[in-house]
Design a protein around this motif. Structure first.
Motif, PDB file in Angstrom:
ATOM      1  N   CYS B  28      78.088 -30.251 -70.420  1.00  0.00           N
ATOM      2  CA  CYS B  28      78.890 -31.236 -71.148  1.00  0.00           C
ATOM      3  C   CYS B  28      79.154 -32.448 -70.266  1.00  0.00           C
ATOM      4  O   CYS B  28      79.419 -32.315 -69.062  1.00  0.00           O
ATOM      5  CB  CYS B  28      80.212 -30.598 -71.572  1.00  0.00           C
ATOM      6  N   GLY B  29      79.152 -33.608 -70.865  1.00  0.00           N
ATOM      7  CA  GLY B  29      79.429 -34.845 -70.131  1.00  0.00           C
ATOM      8  C   GLY B  29      80.833 -34.884 -69.546  1.00  0.00           C
ATOM      9  O   GLY B  29      81.120 -35.635 -68.606  1.00  0.00           O
ATOM     10  N   ASN B 129      81.941 -39.265 -77.946  1.00  0.00           N
ATOM     11  CA  ASN B 129      80.645 -38.555 -78.082  1.00  0.00           C
ATOM     12  C   ASN B 129      80.126 -38.642 -79.512  1.00  0.00           C
ATOM     13  O   ASN B 129      79.166 -37.971 -79.879  1.00  0.00           O
ATOM     14  CB  ASN B 129      80.765 -37.104 -77.613  1.00  0.00           C
ATOM     15  N   TYR B 179      79.838 -44.826 -69.045  1.00  0.00           N
ATOM     16  CA  TYR B 179      79.387 -43.553 -69.613  1.00  0.00           C
ATOM     17  C   TYR B 179      79.502 -42.454 -68.576  1.00  0.00           C
ATOM     18  O   TYR B 179      79.620 -42.713 -67.376  1.00  0.00           O
ATOM     19  CB  TYR B 179      77.989 -43.669 -70.198  1.00  0.00           C
ATOM     20  N   ASP B 180      79.502 -41.228 -69.063  1.00  0.00           N
ATOM     21  CA  ASP B 180      79.869 -40.070 -68.250  1.00  0.00           C
ATOM     22  C   ASP B 180      79.181 -39.995 -66.889  1.00  0.00           C
ATOM     23  O   ASP B 180      79.837 -39.825 -65.869  1.00  0.00           O
ATOM     24  CB  ASP B 180      79.689 -38.767 -69.060  1.00  0.00           C
ATOM     25  N   VAL B 181      77.858 -40.128 -66.871  1.00  0.00           N
ATOM     26  CA  VAL B 181      77.159 -39.895 -65.598  1.00  0.00           C
ATOM     27  C   VAL B 181      76.895 -41.197 -64.829  1.00  0.00           C
ATOM     28  O   VAL B 181      76.158 -41.184 -63.840  1.00  0.00           O
ATOM     29  CB  VAL B 181      75.825 -39.142 -65.833  1.00  0.00           C
ATOM     30  N   GLN B 205      80.091 -40.201 -73.912  1.00  0.00           N
ATOM     31  CA  GLN B 205      80.040 -38.869 -73.327  1.00  0.00           C
ATOM     32  C   GLN B 205      79.084 -38.003 -74.119  1.00  0.00           C
ATOM     33  O   GLN B 205      79.131 -37.954 -75.349  1.00  0.00           O
ATOM     34  CB  GLN B 205      81.464 -38.288 -73.321  1.00  0.00           C
ATOM     35  N   ASN B 206      78.235 -37.335 -73.408  1.00  0.00           N
ATOM     36  CA  ASN B 206      77.177 -36.551 -74.035  1.00  0.00           C
ATOM     37  C   ASN B 206      77.700 -35.193 -74.479  1.00  0.00           C
ATOM     38  O   ASN B 206      78.105 -34.377 -73.666  1.00  0.00           O
ATOM     39  CB  ASN B 206      76.029 -36.393 -73.017  1.00  0.00           C
ATOM     40  N   ASP B 213      72.206 -36.000 -76.245  1.00  0.00           N
ATOM     41  CA  ASP B 213      71.463 -37.184 -75.804  1.00  0.00           C
ATOM     42  C   ASP B 213      71.574 -38.359 -76.776  1.00  0.00           C
ATOM     43  O   ASP B 213      70.674 -39.187 -76.895  1.00  0.00           O
ATOM     44  CB  ASP B 213      69.973 -36.836 -75.575  1.00  0.00           C
TER      45      ASP B 213
END
Lengths: 649, 350
Positions: B28-29, B129, B179-181, B205-206, B213
């Motif tokens: 999870c993101g 998300n 974004y998350d990453v 967030q993924n 994605d």
């Protein structure tokens, strides 16, 4: 309120007709006529004259309903006397009707032989049509069972204020002061406090002050000269016997506000009040917004949910969170109350009840939120509920709610109603030093036996510690998910939920051990009949039981303040009576609670017309109960204070 | 900037981890966002004892349980109202609000609007998300049109809401996106914390279970370069690279009063008319958050940052001023207004 237990009824028991012991006066007019203001000022002058009193403001939900219409009538009733007054009175002795609609909607309530004072200047074709009169009632003899005094108040007001050069509309606005002047003469009242008040109110527009004072004086002078002939007489009502002390008048909303301030001080906490405007609860927010110097923060939230959520947030951060609303708003707050119960945070919730369901009767009174207060949340969500019985009683009830909230780490609901919130009565100003403080305690260091933090460990009352964010070393997480009984970490294992559900219930049940045992207000601790009430029905029940006992009937009055949990001795006490009658302004909610808790055959007496009980209604029910059958419903059409609906279906 | 940062506290990432098992789905993101926050807090000199994480309901709202600070997991959509009460009761607390697209834009849209317009000094992290995760995959207020879900088997017909455009419209004074990453997430969080007032951060967030994605068209390796526009105050709005088909920029089309993508030749962005980002320019902020993705890149970074007095400073300041010179004497308050004394049995008006 005076605490005399026995006393006579309205317009009876006096030495002669000009010195009655109590009188009921109702001012009725268009919503724009200033009847509430007139009533309020008359109340003040009555209090200053030393009479005991009770009032009943009754106004439409519309701010400015179309002028002259039946649904736009606004009324203010006051019962005052030389003895203890507990209700606003059953039937008025005097009705002041400022227009045909006011006459039509109110005259049915007037006692036979009572006096009508009507502004004949407003009984024109247009207003008669709006009030759905085919002929002028002042002229067709239809009012003959009453004494009628009709004269052109409008014209006399215009005459009186002529020197001040006001426009016609503005000049006519002084009509209520003219009427008040006449009323002050009728009951031999001092005009000076009112003149002072007018001068203060219109400080920036002295001409308006002068015009109003001129109208007031003209009304008063009219009384003096008209006394010589006709039905207009001056009455003298002796001051009431009261406990010595300093007195003022107070409405329920004022007393609640003052009680909250006192309660927060006794808890040694700043108070945070989150509210959202709603009738009839808004007055509490208005009052507290002006009391910032007492450590009060008020927050007008975007909605009811945000109001309670912000209050819970403030409690979480270490202040005393308070929120207030009325039935529909309380419904919206339900989920957040569950969170306060689940996270065990102190919170005071005030419900100024009104007629429901849904929007219901926004400006009329009812006691129909008892189920909602006691049972109305998802899950097993126990919450203490306290009901105030009168405007003045709200002060102590508010303090009691603060005490329970802080000592037990729980939300507490106060039940008042539209009647109590708006009604005024004399109040013996209490000495703040006479209340026992209950200072809040915050956890300062880890409390576990092995040096760990246990946010849900319990003290001897079953309460968890209050932990203020900002305290070093005590970081922890709380929330609405079921938690471990000690650490408070998420834990919805079967054993954990069972333990926590029991703990929440036991904590609230345990409050019963820390409240006074149930007493009997009037009568014996056992016998043929107990009349059991809660909330604002106190006044009519008290007077009805008193009258019944004077007739020799075996009946007692029990009035319950702690609606949940109930006093520990209540069940045994009620079992000592052959019959139990529960008058309520709902369809029998407390009756159901009593039946459920004690398996007793409590009988309901119900009224849901948006109006308080009259003494006579309860007296009749007592007769019925002692004569064989008890309970039933009060016929709305026989209600002495007619709702607009009953005359204009 | 929050007051507590005046006394910087030395912590490490480890100090911000709780003993609770993190229960998000593997991959999870949210994990990446949690780490970014835990990595950033020490850099801010934040004090765990003075920090409060408040959340509503949803996957994102489990966040407070995993941060070693004070935490309040409240009810669905209402976290902004709880946070407002906390800040008014104790403005010195450093409050972070964690919400999602369902919690903050749907059931709690009303409260999101009001905390922003009031400008309560909190950091709002909205994990977007574009799906309801915790209730198993229904379309959310940010889901794209045509989203197939258990409640929209024929494809959703609702037009999606834009959280940043909503926030700006509500009067927010700080808008950022990440974004998350993203390696830039920490920097955005720092900027949000530095801003005094309500800081609104939308974090894509993924949701790898229900909307896997979804943001790949701009976060995936290989496309990130040409599809992400990281704005920075005082810097030209450039994106792309020589490797990925050339440097591009955002310019203003005066004719239509709208943005356009322009090619930048030889690094001469001035010649191409590329706009220099001004984080205090509200009009540009509006254009950036409404830029349609596809023809335009996704605008990321601190889009708008123009502080004004906070709600608690103004309200509590007004209260404090009204207390000046006033006597908080309860006995006097109770006896206020017109009173009369009763002595013995006869009333004696004063």
């Amino acid at each position: 309120m005076a605490t005399v237990v026995d006393g006579p009824d309205a317009l009876t028991g006096g030495k002669d007709e000009l010195t009655p012991e109590a009188v009921v006066v109702r001012f009725a007019g268009d919503s724009g006529d200033g009847m509430q203001l007139t009533g309020g000022q008359f109340t003040l002058s009555t209090a200053l004259a030393g009479n005991d009193l009770a009032t009943f403001p009754d106004f439409p939900a519309e701010i400015r309903a179309p002028q002259g219409t039946l649904f736009g009538v606004s009324a203010f009733q006051i019962n005052f006397g030389s003895t203890a007054i507990d209700t606003a009175g059953d039937q008025p002795d005097v009705l002041v009707a400022m227009n045909p609609a006011a006459l039509k909607t109110n005259v049915g309530a007037l006692k036979a032989g009572g006096l009508i004072i009507a502004d004949s200047g407003e009984f024109n074709k247009r207003n008669l049509e709006k009030a759905k009169y085919d002929v002028n009632p002042l002229e067709d003899g239809s009012l003959e069972k009453w004494q009628l005094l009709a004269f052109d108040i409008s014209a006399m007001t215009l005459q009186a204020v002529k020197p001040f050069g006001l426009g016609n509309k503005e000049a006519l606005r002084c009509k209520n002061m003219w009427t008040l002047g006449l009323a002050l003469w009728m009951f031999d009242r001092d005009r000076q406090p009112l003149i002072d008040w007018l001068n203060a109110k219109f400080k920036k527009m002295p001409v308006l002050a002068e015009a109003n004072i001129a109208a007031l004086n003209a009304g008063h002078a009219y009384g003096e000269t008209a006394e010589l002939s006709g039905p207009l007489k001056q009455y003298h009502i002796a001051p009431a016997e009261s406990e010595p002390g300093l007195y003022r008048t107070v409405t329920g909303a004022e007393a609640i506000s003052l009680g909250l301030v006192a309660g927060a001080q006794l808890a040694e906490l700043p108070m945070f009040f989150g509210g959202y405007p709603i009738t009839p609860a808004s007055a509490i927010l208005h009052n507290l917004a002006r009391l910032k110097e007492f450590g009060v923060t008020t927050f007008q939230a975007e909605d009811e949910i945000a109001a309670i959520a912000s209050a819970i947030g403030a409690s979480y951060a270490g202040q005393l969170g308070v929120t207030s609303s009325s039935g529909p708003g309380i419904a919206l707050k339900g989920e957040a109350m569950g969170l306060a119960i689940m996270t065990e945070l102190p919170l005071v919730i005030i419900n100024s009840q009104r007629g429901g369901p849904s929007t219901g009767l926004p400006t009329k009174t009812e006691q129909s939120d008892l189920y909602q207060a006691v049972y109305g949340r998802n899950g097993d969500a126990p919450m203490p509920v306290i009901a105030s019985r009168s405007a003045a009683d709200c002060f102590e009830v508010a303090i009691e709610a603060c005490r329970i909230a802080v000592q037990y780490m729980t939300p507490v609901m106060i039940l008042t109603d539209g009647y109590i919130a708006n009604a005024a009565e004399p109040w013996k100003v209490p000495d703040p030093a006479s209340f026992t403080p209950f200072p809040a305690k915050f956890l300062a260091e880890k409390n576990g036996p092995d040096g760990e933090l246990l946010p849900f460990a319990r003290d001897e009352k079953g309460a968890r510690p209050w932990i203020k964010p900002g305290t070093p070393g005590l970081m922890h997480r709380i929330g609405g998910i079921e938690k471990n009984p000690g650490t408070g970490n998420i834990d919805y294992s079967p054993a954990s939920h069972q333990t926590m559900t029991d703990a929440r219930r036991d904590k609230v049940d345990g409050i019963a051990a820390n409240i006074p045992p149930q007493d009997v207000i009037l009568g014996e601790t056992s016998g043929k009949l107990a009349v059991v009430g809660w909330g604002s029905t106190y006044g009519p029940i008290h007077q009805a039981v008193r009258r019944a006992r004077r007739k020799g009937q075996d009946v007692s009055q029990i009035h319950v303040r702690h609606v949940w949990p109930l006093p520990t001795n209540l069940g045994e006490l009620l079992k000592g009576y052959d019959k139990v009658l529960v008058p309520e302004m709902n369809t029998g909610q407390f009756k159901t609670v009593l039946r459920d808790q004690y398996l007793i055959d409590a009988k309901p007496l119900n009224k849901t017309s948006g109006q308080p009980f009259t003494i006579a209604e309860i007296e009749a029910a007592i007769d019925d109960a002692l004569g064989g059958h008890a309970g039933g419903e009060v016929d709305a059409d026989k209600t002495q204070l007619p709702s607009i609906k009953s005359v204009n279906p | 900037m929050n007051e507590m940062t005046k006394i910087a506290v030395q912590t490490t990432l480890k100090d911000w981890e709780t003993d609770q098992e993190v229960r998000w789905c593997p991959g999870c993101g949210d994990y990446a966002i949690l780490k970014a926050v835990q990595r950033t807090l020490p850099e801010l000199g934040a004090d765990p004892a003075n920090t409060v994480f408040v959340s509503g309901i949803g996957c994102s709202s489990r966040f407070p349980y995993y941060i070693e600070s004070y935490g309040f997991h409240t009810i669905h959509g209402r976290a902004p109202a709880f946070a407002t009460g906390i800040k008014l009761a104790n403005p010195d607390l450093d409050v972070w609000l964690v919400t999602g697209d369902g919690d903050g834009m749907s059931i709690g849209g009303n409260h999101t609007m009001h905390i922003l317009r009031r400008n309560v000094n909190v950091q709002i992290l909205l994990f977007n998300n574009e799906i309801y995760g915790l209730t198993k995959g229904q379309f959310s207020p940010t889901s794209r049109e045509g989203t197939n879900s258990p409640t929209s088997p024929l494809g959703s017909v609702d037009r999606p809401a834009s959280p940043c455009a909503f926030a700006l419209g509500s009067g927010a004074r700080f808008i950022a996106r990440a974004y998350d990453v993203s390696k830039n997430l920490g920097g955005v969080l720092k900027a949000a914390h530095r801003h005094r007032g309500a800081s609104f951060v939308e974090i894509f967030q993924n949701c790898i279970v229900y909307n896997k994605d979804r943001f790949d068209d701009f976060v995936a390796k290989g496309v990130a370069d040409q599809n992400q526009l990281w704005v920075e105050d005082g810097q030209p709005m450039l994106f792309g690279s020589e490797k990925s088909g050339g440097i591009k920029g955002i310019a203003l089309d005066i004719e239509t009063l709208s943005l356009k993508v322009v090619d930048v030749a030889d690094g001469d962005w001035q010649a191409a008319g590329v706009i220099v980002h001004n984080a205090k320019n509200r009009a540009i902020a509006h254009m950036l958050v409404e830029m349609p993705f596809g023809p335009f890149p996704m605008a990321l970074g601190v889009i708008y940052d123009d502080p004004r007095p906070t709600y608690e400073d103004t309200l509590l300041g007004q209260d404090a001023k009204s207390r000046e010179g006033k006597d908080a004497n309860l006995a006097k308050l109770l006896a206020k207004g017109q009173t009369w004394t009763v002595s013995g049995t006869a009333a004696d008006p004063v």
